[in-house]
Design an enzyme around this catalytic site. Structure first.
Site, PDB file in Angstrom:
ATOM      1  N   SER A  38      -0.454   4.490   0.773  1.00  0.00           N
ATOM      2  CA  SER A  38       0.451   4.692  -0.095  1.00  0.00           C
ATOM      3  C   SER A  38       1.901   6.198   0.807  1.00  0.00           C
ATOM      4  O   SER A  38       2.840   5.847   0.329  1.00  0.00           O
ATOM      5  CB  SER A  38       0.713   5.155  -1.025  1.00  0.00           C
ATOM      6  N   LYS A 106       1.341  12.314  -3.466  1.00  0.00           N
ATOM      7  CA  LYS A 106       2.571  11.430  -3.544  1.00  0.00           C
ATOM      8  C   LYS A 106       3.471  12.145  -2.622  1.00  0.00           C
ATOM      9  O   LYS A 106       2.701  14.181  -2.713  1.00  0.00           O
ATOM     10  CB  LYS A 106       3.431  10.796  -4.846  1.00  0.00           C
TER      11      LYS A 106
END
Length: 281
Positions: A38, A106
């Site tokens: 990700s 993230k």
């Protein structure tokens, strides 16, 4: 000198060593491995990192692996010492809101009070400080009008942020499935400034909108078309913030080959040095 000698002998003992190691793990730095793609191509699967746990205050300590909390969280903010929260654009390690024993990494796209629009091709940010702040802090070429308000198109220019065209269809499918299940955190909207349109769950739309609640953070993967993130499970509250990735102490690719060029690199170097930004290999 006697005091220093006693301290030295204590630290040299097994008990002293265990106490020092636990102190470092619980309050200073903790090992973390990138488990998924990700954050590709900024951080790669198989990057082993130390996380700086004092970047945003001191989080309530947990014993690694079993994740047992070993100190009270008296004020419910997840930290024994509160600090400033993540800034826009920071890469952050946090506890997954749907399973707090898991850690995710993230990039923080927006802070509390900010507004975010996602049109399936781009992200747009409206900082809560307003129009004057936008004009003073962002490139005029990135400022657009959406729904009568100023937004900044793709405000973060790190080279690892990208939209994989080969994953776009699967991303669209995941979004539509999440909408139909009521598991997408952003609200479908239609904007005249955006030409294309989609339909899902009986709704016609061409973008998604969210205003981030105070003391929460909108976390997005750099691999935008291949990331389960705040678009799906919502903004991350401050109490779940753990720290900031610090540096890589080891890195290995899918073929079990050591990536020597990434070892010992600070994360700021990984996200700014173009020679270190590449696909998993």
């Amino acid at each position: 000198m006697k005091i220093l000698s006693k301290i030295y002998h204590f630290l040299s003992s097994w008990t002293g060593t265990v106490i020092v190691v636990l102190f470092v793990i619980l309050f200073v730095a903790q090992a973390f491995v990138i488990p998924s793609g990700s954050m590709r191509t900024t951080l790669l699967e198989g990057d082993f990192l130390f996380v700086k746990k004092f970047s945003y205050g001191i989080p309530t300590p947990h014993i690694p692996f079993v994740e047992w909390q070993v100190a009270p969280d008296s004020d419910g903010d997840g930290h024994i010492i509160r600090g400033k929260g993540p800034k826009r654009g920071d890469i952050v390690v946090f506890r997954y809101p749907l399973n707090e024993k898991m850690h995710f990494v993230k990039r923080n796209f927006a802070v509390g009070g900010d507004e975010v629009i996602f049109d399936l091709n781009n992200f747009y940010l409206r900082p809560h400080e307003g129009d004057e702040f936008i004009a003073a802090n962002y490139d005029a070429r990135d400022i657009v009008i959406l729904g009568g308000e100023k937004y900044v198109k793709e405000p973060y220019k790190f080279k690892g942020i990208h939209y994989d065209p080969n994953a776009r269809n699967s991303m669209l499918t995941n979004v539509k499935i999440a909408l139909e299940k009521g598991e997408f955190s952003m609200k479908p909207i239609s904007l005249s400034e955006i030409p294309h349109s989609f339909e899902a769950a009986g709704i016609s739309f061409n973008a998604f909108y969210i205003k981030v609640p105070q003391d929460e953070y909108f976390m997005i993967g750099d691999n935008r078309n291949n990331s389960a993130d705040s678009r799906f499970w919502g903004p991350v509250p401050y109490r779940l913030i753990v720290g900031k990735p610090w540096f890589t102490y080891f890195s290995i690719d899918a073929d079990r080959k050591i990536r020597w060029e990434r070892i010992g690199r600070f994360v700021d170097t990984l996200q700014n040095d173009e020679s270190l930004i590449y696909e998993q290999k």
